[in-house]
Enzyme design. Structure first.
Site, PDB file in Angstrom:
ATOM      1  N   TYR A  70       0.933  -1.233  -0.106  1.00  0.00           N
ATOM      2  CA  TYR A  70      -0.008   0.023   0.036  1.00  0.00           C
ATOM      3  C   TYR A  70       0.790   1.310  -0.051  1.00  0.00           C
ATOM      4  O   TYR A  70       1.991   1.336   0.883  1.00  0.00           O
ATOM      5  CB  TYR A  70      -0.862   0.091   1.497  1.00  0.00           C
ATOM      6  CG  TYR A  70      -1.679   1.227   1.259  1.00  0.00           C
ATOM      7  CD1 TYR A  70      -2.936   1.341   0.512  1.00  0.00           C
ATOM      8  CD2 TYR A  70      -1.551   2.022   2.417  1.00  0.00           C
ATOM      9  CE1 TYR A  70      -3.754   2.393   0.425  1.00  0.00           C
ATOM     10  CE2 TYR A  70      -2.602   3.261   2.412  1.00  0.00           C
ATOM     11  CZ  TYR A  70      -3.414   3.343   1.506  1.00  0.00           C
ATOM     12  OH  TYR A  70      -4.511   4.405   1.501  1.00  0.00           O
ATOM     13  N   ASP A 113       9.264   2.767   0.439  1.00  0.00           N
ATOM     14  CA  ASP A 113       8.161   3.452   0.914  1.00  0.00           C
ATOM     15  C   ASP A 113       8.281   3.084   2.475  1.00  0.00           C
ATOM     16  O   ASP A 113       7.760   2.012   3.035  1.00  0.00           O
ATOM     17  CB  ASP A 113       6.942   2.953   0.630  1.00  0.00           C
ATOM     18  CG  ASP A 113       5.547   3.808   1.189  1.00  0.00           C
ATOM     19  OD1 ASP A 113       6.095   4.510   2.148  1.00  0.00           O
ATOM     20  OD2 ASP A 113       4.763   3.548   0.712  1.00  0.00           O
ATOM     21  N   LYS A 148       3.497   9.089   8.656  1.00  0.00           N
ATOM     22  CA  LYS A 148       3.178   8.754  10.262  1.00  0.00           C
ATOM     23  C   LYS A 148       4.017   9.240  11.233  1.00  0.00           C
ATOM     24  O   LYS A 148       3.773  10.291  11.739  1.00  0.00           O
ATOM     25  CB  LYS A 148       2.890   7.118   9.968  1.00  0.00           C
ATOM     26  CG  LYS A 148       1.912   6.604   9.036  1.00  0.00           C
ATOM     27  CD  LYS A 148       1.685   5.260   8.882  1.00  0.00           C
ATOM     28  CE  LYS A 148       0.236   5.039   8.048  1.00  0.00           C
ATOM     29  NZ  LYS A 148       0.514   4.163   6.972  1.00  0.00           N
TER      30      LYS A 148
HETATM   31  C1  PLP Z   1      -0.135   4.535   5.454  1.00  0.00           C
HETATM   32  C2  PLP Z   1       0.722   4.633   4.333  1.00  0.00           C
HETATM   33  C3  PLP Z   1       0.879   5.336   3.326  1.00  0.00           C
HETATM   34  C4  PLP Z   1      -0.332   6.405   2.981  1.00  0.00           C
HETATM   35  O1  PLP Z   1      -0.029   7.460   4.137  1.00  0.00           O
HETATM   36  P1  PLP Z   1      -1.278   8.412   4.277  1.00  0.00           P
HETATM   37  O2  PLP Z   1      -0.528   9.429   5.579  1.00  0.00           O
HETATM   38  O3  PLP Z   1      -2.229   7.723   5.023  1.00  0.00           O
HETATM   39  O4  PLP Z   1      -1.671   9.119   3.085  1.00  0.00           O
HETATM   40  C5  PLP Z   1       1.582   5.041   2.197  1.00  0.00           C
HETATM   41  N1  PLP Z   1       2.610   4.040   2.581  1.00  0.00           N
HETATM   42  C6  PLP Z   1       2.455   3.174   3.269  1.00  0.00           C
HETATM   43  C7  PLP Z   1       3.284   2.165   3.588  1.00  0.00           C
HETATM   44  C8  PLP Z   1       1.542   3.474   4.522  1.00  0.00           C
HETATM   45  O5  PLP Z   1       1.583   2.601   5.419  1.00  0.00           O
END
Ligand code: PLP
Length: 417
Positions: A138, A231, A259
């Site tokens: 994701y 990511d 985060k």
């Molecule tokens: C949560 C998440 C995102 C998206 O971040 P948001 O601040 O919710 O847009 C992207 N990549 C990873 C791995 C995530 O866990």
């Protein structure tokens, strides 16, 4: 008003009664009243030990006093300026000082924005269109990466409203599979701009890389002129001071954060090697902009957070994680269940399957009805985990021995059904 009534009311005004889909668990989600440390209280007067922690940001627990204090001070000084601040430099220094690939940083508002812009940058510097992501990974909710369904299926979006034209350059392959990457690169390596990877997959439960897998990705992308993006929206500042790239000793070209970096406030960041980051506007011509980019509240909270995340913090967090995972493993053995405890550091999850989980397909063998029962039993017993088999549970510094003991008891009873 109680959670059930609030949810009925909310559904009239907010699609599904919530502002992000996973929050709408059945029969109705509890509504938050307040939170502190490792605990979250709902409007019905119930108290939970929280392992959701807002889906990841709160490694220091809810409302850490140092963050609250500094944010209050900043609130008095202004909440948004539209001009730069010294704290942006300070936070960028902390990030670049810790994260191996990070020479420069662009602060944005969410992980979604960060991956969207990182992909644009990768396409710009390579002059190539195709991007590769892993099944079950994701990277936020924007169009290019909202593709995960179907084994090896290419370009089929997960949501209506995402045109096939937008995702036809997004290629999906299974995680932890060396051959899949080799085959793909043999065929169309010269058209691939980037491989974007969660170094530890945290959005289908928790799947660490097989030994040598990230090293392999590093090597094959370097050999083929492909930008490697980690990511680290989850793993950044969680697995180690320098994130997964420090933990595994593999340095990507670009990295995305979110985060934890915002200390509980909205943030995202794109970072990486100077030669690439210099291409970001206004230094370069790769467009990236945002009204709230570098927001002083988020930056202040992030600054305090990173200062508190020292070596000792990671040692403590690791201990708590190990204790909990071992405890859960022992319970599974006692109860003769062949489910798997997954996780590392402050991340954990139980997969309700007998299969070892190395990728999305393995994860999908889990019995989600069993998970559902487990989730609701835990909730009854005052333990809140994310309401999906395919999310990851998190531990904060504030989870006490008592919390962990109580949790193991609850897990034991929840697994009995
Ligand atoms: C949560 C998440 C995102 C998206 O971040 P948001 O601040 O919710 O847009 C992207 N990549 C990873 C791995 C995530 O866990």
């Amino acid at each position: 008003m109680k959670s059930e009534d609030l949810f009925n009311e909310a559904k009239k005004y907010l699609p599904g009664g919530v502002d992000s889909p996973v929050r709408a668990f059945k029969p109705y989600p509890f509504f938050a009243e307040c939170a502190s440390g490792s605990h979250l209280k709902d409007v019905d007067g119930k108290d939970y030990i929280d392992y959701c922690l807002a889906y990841g940001p709160l490694v220091l627990g809810h409302s850490h006093p140092d963050i609250v204090k500094k944010v209050k001070e900043q609130l008095e000084l202004g909440t948004a300026y539209g001009v730069p601040t010294q704290n942006e430099i300070e936070l960028a220094k902390l990030v670049t000082g810790r994260v191996p690939c990070a020479d420069m940083v662009r602060f944005v508002n969410s992980g979604t924005e960060a991956t969207m812009s990182a992909i644009r940058l990768a396409r710009a510097v390579t002059g190539r269109k195709k991007i590769v992501k892993f099944e079950g990974s994701y990277h936020g909710a924007h169009d290019y990466v909202l593709v995960k369904s179907g084994s090896g299926a290419m370009g089929l979006p997960d949501s209506p409203g995402v045109p096939e034209e937008t995702t036809k350059n997004t290629i999906l392959i299974p995680f932890n599979d060396i051959e899949a990457v080799e085959d793909l690169i043999r065929e169309e390596g010269e058209e691939i701009a980037t491989i974007i990877v969660e170094p530890v997959m945290g959005n289908v439960g928790c799947i660490p890389p097989r030994e040598g897998y990230l090293e392999f990705l590093r090597q094959i992308t370097s050999e083929n002129g492909i930008i490697l993006i980690f990511d680290e929206v989850i793993t950044g500042f969680r697995l180690a001071e320098g994130g997964a790239q420090e933990y595994y000793g593999v340095t990507p070209d670009l990295v995305t954060f979110g985060k934890i970096l915002g200390g509980g406030f909205p943030i995202g960041a794109i970072s990486g090697k100077r030669e690439y980051m210099e291409k970001v506007a206004p230094q370069g011509d790769v467009y990236q902009a945002g009204t709230f980019n570098g927001n002083p509240i988020s930056i202040t909270a992030g600054l305090i957070t990173l200062k508190l995340l020292d070596r000792n913090f990671y040692t403590q967090l690791e201990k708590k994680g190990q204790y909990l995972r071992k405890g859960i493993g022992d319970i599974l053995e006692e109860q003769d269940l062949d489910y798997k405890v997954a996780g590392l550091s402050s991340m954990f999850q139980i997969y309700f399957t007998g299969k070892d989980v190395y990728d999305y397909q393995d994860a999908k063998t889990a019995d989600t009805e069993k998970f559902d029962k487990y989730f609701h039993k835990l909730l009854e017993k005052g333990v809140f985990i994310p309401p999906s088999q395919f999310e990851c549970c998190f531990i904060s510094l504030k989870h006490s021995e008592d919390d962990l003991e109580h949790t193991l008891e609850a897990v034991g009873e929840a697994l009995k059904g």
